[in-house]
Structures are given as structure tokens and as C-alpha cells.
Design a protein around this motif. Sequence first.
Motif, PDB file in Angstrom:
ATOM      1  N   GLY A 156       1.139  -1.044   0.008  1.00 50.18           N
ATOM      2  CA  GLY A 156      -0.094   0.022   0.226  1.00 50.18           C
ATOM      3  C   GLY A 156       0.620   1.261  -0.235  1.00 50.18           C
ATOM      4  N   GLU A 157      -0.123   2.129  -0.126  1.00 47.26           N
ATOM      5  CA  GLU A 157       0.712   3.946  -0.388  1.00 47.26           C
ATOM      6  C   GLU A 157       1.152   3.883   1.378  1.00 47.26           C
ATOM      7  OE1 GLU A 157      -2.851   6.246  -1.759  1.00 47.26           O
ATOM      8  OE2 GLU A 157      -3.250   4.415  -3.165  1.00 47.26           O
ATOM      9  N   ASN A 158       0.369   3.279   2.588  1.00 47.92           N
ATOM     10  CA  ASN A 158       0.494   4.193   3.319  1.00 47.92           C
ATOM     11  C   ASN A 158       1.523   3.306   4.259  1.00 47.92           C
ATOM     12  OD1 ASN A 158      -0.553   6.451   3.028  1.00 47.92           O
ATOM     13  ND2 ASN A 158      -2.265   5.356   3.427  1.00 47.92           N
ATOM     14  N   ALA A 159       3.075   3.055   4.227  1.00 43.63           N
ATOM     15  CA  ALA A 159       3.182   1.558   4.754  1.00 43.63           C
ATOM     16  C   ALA A 159       4.161   2.143   5.555  1.00 43.63           C
ATOM     17  CB  ALA A 159       4.212   0.801   4.061  1.00 43.63           C
ATOM     18  N   GLU A 160       5.146   3.173   5.469  1.00 45.92           N
ATOM     19  CA  GLU A 160       5.986   3.837   6.474  1.00 45.92           C
ATOM     20  C   GLU A 160       5.796   5.666   6.840  1.00 45.92           C
ATOM     21  OE1 GLU A 160       8.028   2.016   8.031  1.00 45.92           O
ATOM     22  OE2 GLU A 160       8.020   0.051   6.551  1.00 45.92           O
ATOM     23  N   PRO A 161       5.542   5.789   8.251  1.00 46.44           N
ATOM     24  CA  PRO A 161       5.805   7.315   8.572  1.00 46.44           C
ATOM     25  C   PRO A 161       6.280   8.095   7.713  1.00 46.44           C
ATOM     26  CG  PRO A 161       5.310   5.955  10.421  1.00 46.44           C
ATOM     27  CD  PRO A 161       6.152   5.465   9.113  1.00 46.44           C
ATOM     28  N   VAL A 162       5.741   9.155   7.099  1.00 42.97           N
ATOM     29  CA  VAL A 162       6.748  10.455   6.760  1.00 42.97           C
ATOM     30  C   VAL A 162       7.229  11.446   8.409  1.00 42.97           C
ATOM     31  CG1 VAL A 162       6.835  12.683   5.738  1.00 42.97           C
ATOM     32  CG2 VAL A 162       5.997  10.305   4.639  1.00 42.97           C
ATOM     33  N   VAL A 163       8.507  11.689   8.469  1.00 48.51           N
ATOM     34  CA  VAL A 163       9.195  11.951   9.325  1.00 48.51           C
ATOM     35  C   VAL A 163      10.256  13.705   8.776  1.00 48.51           C
ATOM     36  CG1 VAL A 163      10.371  11.945  11.471  1.00 48.51           C
ATOM     37  CG2 VAL A 163       9.076   9.795  10.842  1.00 48.51           C
ATOM     38  N   PRO A 164       9.626  14.233   8.849  1.00 41.38           N
ATOM     39  CA  PRO A 164      10.188  15.508   7.812  1.00 41.38           C
ATOM     40  C   PRO A 164      11.337  15.537   8.924  1.00 41.38           C
ATOM     41  CG  PRO A 164       8.404  16.635   9.090  1.00 41.38           C
ATOM     42  CD  PRO A 164       8.603  14.480   9.477  1.00 41.38           C
ATOM     43  N   GLU A 165      12.298  16.329   8.017  1.00 43.93           N
ATOM     44  CA  GLU A 165      13.541  17.314   9.119  1.00 43.93           C
ATOM     45  C   GLU A 165      13.486  18.194   9.280  1.00 43.93           C
ATOM     46  OE1 GLU A 165      17.224  16.334   6.772  1.00 43.93           O
ATOM     47  OE2 GLU A 165      16.644  14.368   6.811  1.00 43.93           O
ATOM     48  N   ILE A 166      13.131  18.436  10.325  1.00 45.24           N
ATOM     49  CA  ILE A 166      13.015  20.503  10.562  1.00 45.24           C
ATOM     50  C   ILE A 166      14.175  20.867  12.050  1.00 45.24           C
ATOM     51  CG2 ILE A 166      11.543  21.486  11.715  1.00 45.24           C
ATOM     52  CD1 ILE A 166       8.663  19.944  11.526  1.00 45.24           C
ATOM     53  N   ILE A 194       6.215  13.419  18.646  1.00 38.99           N
ATOM     54  CA  ILE A 194       5.565  12.264  17.803  1.00 38.99           C
ATOM     55  C   ILE A 194       5.314  12.132  16.559  1.00 38.99           C
ATOM     56  CG2 ILE A 194       5.116  11.116  20.371  1.00 38.99           C
ATOM     57  CD1 ILE A 194       2.307  11.853  20.078  1.00 38.99           C
ATOM     58  N   HIS A 195       4.965  11.406  15.971  1.00 41.92           N
ATOM     59  CA  HIS A 195       4.253  10.699  14.579  1.00 41.92           C
ATOM     60  C   HIS A 195       2.396  10.374  15.330  1.00 41.92           C
ATOM     61  CE1 HIS A 195       3.180  10.024  11.038  1.00 41.92           C
ATOM     62  NE2 HIS A 195       3.537  10.562   9.894  1.00 41.92           N
ATOM     63  N   SER A 196       2.333  11.045  14.268  1.00 44.98           N
ATOM     64  CA  SER A 196       0.533  10.663  14.622  1.00 44.98           C
ATOM     65  C   SER A 196       0.546   9.315  14.472  1.00 44.98           C
ATOM     66  CB  SER A 196      -0.557  11.126  13.201  1.00 44.98           C
ATOM     67  OG  SER A 196      -0.335  11.495  12.561  1.00 44.98           O
ATOM     68  N   SER A 197       1.037   8.429  14.146  1.00 47.18           N
ATOM     69  CA  SER A 197       1.165   6.602  13.765  1.00 47.18           C
ATOM     70  C   SER A 197       1.108   6.684  15.239  1.00 47.18           C
ATOM     71  CB  SER A 197       1.926   6.374  13.103  1.00 47.18           C
ATOM     72  OG  SER A 197       2.684   6.694  13.316  1.00 47.18           O
ATOM     73  N   VAL A 198       1.231   7.564  16.292  1.00 49.95           N
ATOM     74  CA  VAL A 198       1.758   6.814  18.067  1.00 49.95           C
ATOM     75  C   VAL A 198       0.682   7.601  18.597  1.00 49.95           C
ATOM     76  CG1 VAL A 198       3.675   5.874  17.058  1.00 49.95           C
ATOM     77  CG2 VAL A 198       3.520   8.114  18.332  1.00 49.95           C
ATOM     78  N   TYR A 199      -0.493   8.583  18.086  1.00 44.42           N
ATOM     79  CA  TYR A 199      -0.841   9.839  18.653  1.00 44.42           C
ATOM     80  C   TYR A 199      -2.423   7.993  19.247  1.00 44.42           C
ATOM     81  CZ  TYR A 199      -4.502  12.781  20.050  1.00 44.42           C
ATOM     82  OH  TYR A 199      -5.343  13.334  20.256  1.00 44.42           O
ATOM     83  N   LEU A 221       3.415  15.138  15.154  1.00 49.54           N
ATOM     84  CA  LEU A 221       4.045  15.440  13.254  1.00 49.54           C
ATOM     85  C   LEU A 221       2.597  14.770  12.601  1.00 49.54           C
ATOM     86  CD1 LEU A 221       7.658  14.127  13.778  1.00 49.54           C
ATOM     87  CD2 LEU A 221       6.583  16.851  13.569  1.00 49.54           C
ATOM     88  N   ALA A 222       1.614  15.623  11.689  1.00 48.80           N
ATOM     89  CA  ALA A 222       0.040  14.737  11.035  1.00 48.80           C
ATOM     90  C   ALA A 222       1.459  14.769  10.148  1.00 48.80           C
ATOM     91  CB  ALA A 222      -0.583  15.371  11.495  1.00 48.80           C
ATOM     92  N   THR A 223       2.053  14.294   9.451  1.00 49.31           N
ATOM     93  CA  THR A 223       2.535  14.228   8.214  1.00 49.31           C
ATOM     94  C   THR A 223       3.175  12.705   7.462  1.00 49.31           C
ATOM     95  OG1 THR A 223       5.200  13.609   9.473  1.00 49.31           O
ATOM     96  CG2 THR A 223       4.618  16.186   8.938  1.00 49.31           C
ATOM     97  N   GLY A 224       1.739  12.417   7.418  1.00 47.18           N
ATOM     98  CA  GLY A 224       1.479  11.151   6.567  1.00 47.18           C
ATOM     99  C   GLY A 224       2.820   9.577   6.604  1.00 47.18           C
ATOM    100  N   TYR A 225       1.821   9.407   5.498  1.00 49.01           N
ATOM    101  CA  TYR A 225       2.916   8.196   4.893  1.00 49.01           C
ATOM    102  C   TYR A 225       3.697   7.628   3.921  1.00 49.01           C
ATOM    103  CZ  TYR A 225       0.311   6.193   9.496  1.00 49.01           C
ATOM    104  OH  TYR A 225      -0.065   6.336  10.867  1.00 49.01           O
ATOM    105  N   LYS A 226       4.861   7.006   3.428  1.00 44.45           N
ATOM    106  CA  LYS A 226       4.561   6.638   1.842  1.00 44.45           C
ATOM    107  C   LYS A 226       5.128   5.294   1.617  1.00 44.45           C
ATOM    108  CE  LYS A 226       9.337   7.339   3.986  1.00 44.45           C
ATOM    109  NZ  LYS A 226      10.725   7.624   4.072  1.00 44.45           N
TER     110      LYS A 226
END
Length: 405
Positions: A139-149, A160-165, A317-322
Motif C-alpha cells: 500500500g501507499e501508507n507503509a511507513e510514517p513520513v518524518v520531516p527534517e525540521i 511524536i508522529h501521528s502514527s503513535v497518537y 507530526l501529522a505528516t502522513g505516510y509513504k
Amino acid sequence: MGSWKKEDGNYVWIHGPVIVGAGPSGLAVSACLKQNGVPFLILERSNCIASLWQEKTYHCLKLHLPSQFCQLPFLSFPENFPKYPTKHQFISYMESYATHFSIQPRFKQTVERAEFDGFWRVQTQDFEYFSWWLIVATGENAEPVVPEIQGIENFHGPVIHSSVYKSGSVFRNQRVLVVGCGNSGMEVSLDLCRFNATPHMVVRNSIHILPREVLGVSTFAIAMALLKWLPLRQVDKFLLLLANFSLGNTDRLGLRRPKMGPIELKNATGKTPVLDVGALSQIKCGKIKVMEGVTEITKNGAKFMDGQEKEFDSIILATGYKSNVPNWLKGTDFFTKDGMPKTAFPNGWRGENGLYVVGFTRRGLIGTSWDAVNIAGDIADQWRIINGGKNSCGSKILFKDSQEK
């Protein structure tokens, strides 16, 4: 020829396709293969089906679309389910689906490499599986996207990423920076409000926000009906008229709309419009603060593009998946570097040498069902030729030199 290593005895020939992933996509194509009498094997890295739903979603999540647009082939949702099933109801549907079709994945099998070498060779940490067919269902959503900030490693509080919220209860009365304004960012911010937190939602780019319903009718259902009769761009214009009538001018709230219409943008880029479930009213009354892009994270907060600097207790980080396909699928140029099929829907489900792809249509579970039916039919035609026209529903998967029979 690929370079492969394996321990003696740990190789398996599969009399049918190998399916990678036991989420909705993997289950859907499995059911369709069952209906066509084709045996298969599903490999799943986690210890459960639909692991994204079971392990990486927040408690308040509901399906964004009415249930009739989210059911998988050959089995409807229970009649007593609501119009928009909850996360837990959807999981129960997935579990019932697997039971109904006797789908039994091999759990805790992480595919480390797959490559065509005259046939497909699929390597996990335990076995090397051989098959004529490989179905990619991760699928399109296999891994969380964690941006570099810049500076995020210096922040004093939790990041935290929204995947653990799971729930806003953990963030009660806190000032929370929510990075991302898609459906997850909006819904996490809304959930935070329920626990008297103060979410500041970062909006870097333009975004379409649509009402989930208009006069009790699903906006998505309206769009699907109109697309049967009108060109896509005319449907987009109509949806934007509905949105302006129902939600007002979102530009005034710092939520600029893209120049491209919502459906056209979704088809072209995969960027999904937000279906509002209440966050917009909280933005209008000031409970959810809309912020411009972050330029830097500081020890106690963040600096923003408009020059503001604010303090925060936590960052989400509600930055989606890839997709993770490029990490393990080798020797094919069927996918882009981002792990999406190069061929657009509706023709992106089949590659060369027995490679198939399900769940990468950018059209949700409707697209998944379309792929699953096509893939199963195509493999079944080949299977019948190989087996002299016989229905092989009773065929067994053969495990060579392993403990499983």
C-alpha cells in the motif's frame, strides 16, 4: 541473475502467487483469488491483519467515506454498522473478512528483498519463497513520513508522529504544535480540543477542505454520481461551490485553496482533500490556531515563517505516510523512486514477469477492490492454463525442506 543468500533448507516453492501485505489490499486480492480457485500465500511483517489500522491509528478515527464505498469484494459491512464506521468497527470487519474467506497470513515475515530471477524470489528473515507471481499489497501508507525540521532534536518535550497518537487525553491542557493539515492533522487537532489542549496547526501549502456531507448526502457520493455524466473539472467546480456555500471562504482562515480542483489534484498528486468533521468550526472560533510554516524548532517551541515565535509543550507530526516498496523490491523499474506505480490508474495493477500491484491507485478502497478483481482474474486465467483448465481450490502450498506442510 540476482545474487541471493539463504540458509540450507529454508526455501519454499509456492503453488500460487506470493502476496506481500495483509492489510485491506492483501485481504481483498486474497478473497478474489479464493473465488477463482487459486491458492496463494500472504506474508505480513506484523503479528496481525490490517496492522496500520490496529496499531497506528487514533481512537477517534472513523471512515471518511460512507461504508458502501469502503467495503471489499464479496462481503458487505454488517447492516447494523453506522454510515461512517469507527476504527474498531472497520477492524472487526477486516477480521470477519479474513475469517469468512479462510485467509491465514504468515505473520512476522518481513520481506527483505524480492526480485525476478526466472521466477520470483521473495526473501524474509526466515525463508526464501519462490513463485511465478508476486503481488505487492503493502500500500501507499507503509511507513510514517518524518520531516527534517531544523532544531527539532533540541526540543525539550515529546515529539511524536501521528502514527503513535491515540488520544488527546495525554496532552490535556497543553500547548501542542501539530505539523500537518491533512485529514490526520485536522482530526488530531480537533481531538486535542476535546481535552482542553491548545493545538497550533501548521499549514505550509494550499489545501482543499470539503464538507463531509451536504444536506445529509455524502459529498463523495455526489462527486461519484456527477462524474458519470460530467467532465471532471466541471464536477470540481460544483464541489467548490458546495464547499463555499457550506463552509465559507477558507482563505480568510489561512487555509488557501489550490488552483487545481480537489478531484483533479487527488488524481494527479495523491493529495487528498480534507473532509471536515468539525475542525473548521474550532478554527473559526480560535480554538485551533492556524500557523504558517515552521522555520526552526527551539528548545521551548518554534519559530514561524511570518516571524512569530511561540512556546509549546509537545509536538505531533501529522505528516502522513509513504510507500516502502523501493526498500525491498529490486530489479524492476515499474515503480517510481517514491514507491508508486509509474502507470496511472486504471492500468497500474499489472507489471511484467508476473508482477502485480494492489492498493496503489490513490483512490482508496474503491481502487483497491478494482485492482483485486482484475489481478485475480488475470492470474486465474494463467493458472487454469498451467493446470489444464482444472479448478485448483484444494491445492496445497508446498514447503520444501521446512517444518511446515
